[in-house]
Design a protein around this motif. Structure first.
Motif, PDB file in Angstrom:
ATOM      1  N   GLU A  28     -61.717 -39.327  26.236  1.00  0.00           N
ATOM      2  CA  GLU A  28     -62.111 -40.203  25.130  1.00  0.00           C
ATOM      3  C   GLU A  28     -60.870 -40.730  24.401  1.00  0.00           C
ATOM      4  OE1 GLU A  28     -64.159 -42.537  22.638  1.00  0.00           O
ATOM      5  OE2 GLU A  28     -64.981 -41.530  24.407  1.00  0.00           O
ATOM      6  N   LEU A  29     -59.929 -39.828  24.166  1.00  0.00           N
ATOM      7  CA  LEU A  29     -58.688 -40.215  23.507  1.00  0.00           C
ATOM      8  C   LEU A  29     -57.908 -41.206  24.373  1.00  0.00           C
ATOM      9  CD1 LEU A  29     -56.973 -39.798  20.993  1.00  0.00           C
ATOM     10  CD2 LEU A  29     -55.842 -37.910  22.177  1.00  0.00           C
ATOM     11  N   HIS A  30     -57.883 -40.977  25.680  1.00  0.00           N
ATOM     12  CA  HIS A  30     -57.204 -41.875  26.610  1.00  0.00           C
ATOM     13  C   HIS A  30     -57.852 -43.263  26.567  1.00  0.00           C
ATOM     14  CE1 HIS A  30     -54.908 -43.164  30.075  1.00  0.00           C
ATOM     15  NE2 HIS A  30     -56.030 -43.533  30.671  1.00  0.00           N
ATOM     16  N   ILE A  34     -56.003 -46.778  25.446  1.00  0.00           N
ATOM     17  CA  ILE A  34     -56.008 -47.997  26.261  1.00  0.00           C
ATOM     18  C   ILE A  34     -56.522 -49.180  25.432  1.00  0.00           C
ATOM     19  CG2 ILE A  34     -57.125 -49.140  28.226  1.00  0.00           C
ATOM     20  CD1 ILE A  34     -56.927 -46.435  29.707  1.00  0.00           C
ATOM     21  N   GLU A  35     -57.592 -48.967  24.656  1.00  0.00           N
ATOM     22  CA  GLU A  35     -58.149 -50.036  23.817  1.00  0.00           C
ATOM     23  C   GLU A  35     -57.140 -50.486  22.749  1.00  0.00           C
ATOM     24  OE1 GLU A  35     -61.765 -48.366  22.265  1.00  0.00           O
ATOM     25  OE2 GLU A  35     -62.849 -48.631  24.157  1.00  0.00           O
ATOM     26  N   ARG A  41     -51.255 -55.494  22.275  1.00  0.00           N
ATOM     27  CA  ARG A  41     -50.738 -56.583  23.104  1.00  0.00           C
ATOM     28  C   ARG A  41     -51.247 -57.925  22.586  1.00  0.00           C
ATOM     29  NH1 ARG A  41     -52.302 -59.883  26.655  1.00  0.00           N
ATOM     30  NH2 ARG A  41     -54.378 -59.021  26.878  1.00  0.00           N
ATOM     31  N   LYS A  42     -52.542 -57.984  22.270  1.00  0.00           N
ATOM     32  CA  LYS A  42     -53.110 -59.229  21.744  1.00  0.00           C
ATOM     33  C   LYS A  42     -52.468 -59.601  20.419  1.00  0.00           C
ATOM     34  CE  LYS A  42     -57.654 -58.855  23.936  1.00  0.00           C
ATOM     35  NZ  LYS A  42     -59.088 -58.610  23.701  1.00  0.00           N
TER      36      LYS A  42
END
Length: 115
Positions: A28-30, A34-35, A41-42
């Protein structure tokens, strides 16, 4: 010994359950990492894009302000020159009127009687 084996089996079962929970929390943390990396990045792309737009707007503003200053100078110089023309015209008008009165005054005075 069966009691020890049962305890060991219980501990093993709980240990496996704890490891599965830890793995689930890690997954879940991973997923959250990633999100957030994608959001980061955006945001960095948005910042880069906005920085470029800001630079273009600043450049455009600078050029327009310089042009406006040139207009201001031209207007100021033109108005000053126009005021000089008005003053000269007024002076010329006064001179012409004075001359006309002087000329008109001489011709409207009766000529001295002939002797």
């Amino acid at each position: 010994m069966s009691q020890t084996g049962a305890a060991l089996q219980t501990y093993n079962h709980e240990l496996v359950k704890c490891i599965e929970e830890l793995c689930s929390k890690r997954d879940e943390l991973h997923k959250q990492i990633i999100e957030e990396e994608e959001e980061k990045r955006k945001l960095q792309n948005d910042i880069r894009s906005l920085t470029e737009r800001l630079a273009k707007v600043n450049e455009s503003l600078s050029k327009k302000m310089a042009a406006r200053n040139e207009y201001d100078n031209t207007i100021r110089e033109t108005e000053a020159a126009y005021m000089k023309i008005l003053e000269s015209s007024q002076t010329l008008l006064n001179v012409v009127k004075k001359s006309a009165n002087t000329i008109g005054g001489k011709s409207s005075t009766p000529a001295p009687p002939a002797r």
